[in-house]
Design an enzyme around this catalytic site. Structure first.
Site, PDB file in Angstrom:
ATOM      1  N   GLN A  35      18.297   9.799  -8.504  1.00  0.00           N
ATOM      2  CA  GLN A  35      18.449   9.479  -7.077  1.00  0.00           C
ATOM      3  C   GLN A  35      17.936  10.608  -6.183  1.00  0.00           C
ATOM      4  OE1 GLN A  35      22.108   6.735  -6.218  1.00  0.00           O
ATOM      5  NE2 GLN A  35      22.856   8.407  -7.478  1.00  0.00           N
ATOM      6  N   ASP A  72      12.270  18.898 -21.734  1.00  0.00           N
ATOM      7  CA  ASP A  72      13.648  19.089 -22.183  1.00  0.00           C
ATOM      8  C   ASP A  72      14.102  20.439 -21.659  1.00  0.00           C
ATOM      9  OD1 ASP A  72      16.050  19.459 -23.431  1.00  0.00           O
ATOM     10  OD2 ASP A  72      15.282  19.290 -25.488  1.00  0.00           O
ATOM     11  N   THR A 128      25.622  13.623 -15.740  1.00  0.00           N
ATOM     12  CA  THR A 128      26.562  13.306 -14.659  1.00  0.00           C
ATOM     13  C   THR A 128      27.605  12.252 -15.014  1.00  0.00           C
ATOM     14  OG1 THR A 128      25.012  11.685 -13.765  1.00  0.00           O
ATOM     15  CG2 THR A 128      24.891  13.910 -12.862  1.00  0.00           C
ATOM     16  N   TYR A 155      32.774  17.932 -17.200  1.00  0.00           N
ATOM     17  CA  TYR A 155      31.646  17.903 -16.273  1.00  0.00           C
ATOM     18  C   TYR A 155      31.714  19.086 -15.309  1.00  0.00           C
ATOM     19  CZ  TYR A 155      28.742  16.383 -12.335  1.00  0.00           C
ATOM     20  OH  TYR A 155      27.809  16.332 -11.319  1.00  0.00           O
ATOM     21  N   LYS A 212      29.157  22.353 -15.206  1.00  0.00           N
ATOM     22  CA  LYS A 212      28.376  22.561 -13.985  1.00  0.00           C
ATOM     23  C   LYS A 212      28.648  23.951 -13.399  1.00  0.00           C
ATOM     24  CE  LYS A 212      26.048  20.112 -11.898  1.00  0.00           C
ATOM     25  NZ  LYS A 212      24.565  19.980 -11.905  1.00  0.00           N
TER      26      LYS A 212
END
Length: 289
Positions: A12, A43, A69, A132, A136
């Site tokens: 997106q 990669d 995500t 997650y 991150k």
């Protein structure tokens, strides 16, 4: 001519960035996990691949939109999430320093545990509660450690050209007269178009560092859904349910922040740039749809 390398170019945000720059004389090096026309397979978890491509292309800017995500899947796929969300940004940052490129990395509100009482600033202590969020946060730390010139942008509730909450609600509206949506998780819906604009703005500056990057204002998921239906002219009733009630109907494995409103504090203090209000951004997005 400026060269910009984008990872996750088919996501997106990657698509929004390409559109944001479409009227400028820019050479884009578009990369994603799968090779396609005009897209190089990369990669980001493979340091040799990353170094080879970036040393060859010598981009002026690297924008990392690639991430694992799927919040629930990250719980079961820790190694994969860590490789994509932490090792990937590390590799890109090392390569960016090698060719003196600016490094732009997109992070998330999930680095906070989500039990705050006021909007989180860039100076609040992260404390992620999901795989997650933890991976991150490690990605952020690697960027800070290895990139010479970097922008880290934490965003939230992102929607754009791809699979997202807005399109899910519109799809449900085709077959449902009512839907149940969580009302006790607070945050700010953020348009990928607005985030791309902010990236474009910051990229042209030397205002390096960590930034929160969400649309202005805040809401909850249920009210967000109601606004979507209102703008789409859909007569769908939104049942406000708690996270606990929703979990009983749709068991999930990851903890989600109850409060993830971010304050764009650094942007406000260091520039005159301001992101759009979430309702205005949503209206613009719905018109495009």
């Amino acid at each position: 001519m400026k060269k910009i390398l984008v990872t996750g170019c088919n996501g997106q945000l990657g698509r929004a960035i390409r559109k944001e720059y479409e009227n400028e004389q820019i050479t884009f090096i578009n990369t994603d996990v799968i090779e396609a026309e005009g897209i190089i397979a990369l990669d980001i978890t493979d340091i040799d691949q990353v170094m080879r491509l970036i040393k060859s292309e010598k981009p002026d800017v690297i924008i990392n939109c690639a991430a694992h995500t799927n919040v629930d899947a990250c719980e079961k796929q820790w190694d994969l999430a860590y490789k994509i969300n932490a090792i990937g940004p590390r590799n890109l940052s090392i390569a960016a320093s090698e060719v003196n490129a600016k490094m732009i990395h997109v992070s998330t509100d999930y680095v906070f545990e989500g039990n705050g009482q006021k909007p989180y600033t860039e100076f609040d202590m992260p404390n992620p509660v999901s795989a997650y969020g933890k991976t991150k946060l490690e990605g952020e730390r690697f960027v800070q450690q290895f990139a010479d010139r970097y922008f880290i942008l934490r965003t939230a509730w992102l929607y754009g050209d791809g699979k997202n909450f807005v399109k899910t609600m519109l799809r449900l509206a085709e077959t449902h007269d009512e839907v149940s949506v969580v009302c006790d998780q607070l945050g700010t819906p953020t348009s990928a178009v607005e985030l791309a604009k902010m990236i474009h703005y910051l990229e042209g500056t030397d205002n390096y560092g960590l930034f929160h990057a969400t649309c202005e204002g805040d809401t909850n998921w249920a009210v967000f859904a109601e606004e979507i239906f209102k703008l789409a002219g859909k007569n769908v009733k939104v049942n406000h349910v708690t996270s606990e009630q929703y979990a009983q109907m749709n068991p999930a494995s990851a903890n989600r922040p109850a409060y993830s409103i971010l304050d764009n504090y650094m942007l406000r203090l260091t520039s005159e740039y301001k992101m759009a209000d979430w309702k205005d951004a949503l209206q613009a997005y719905m018109k495009e749809l």
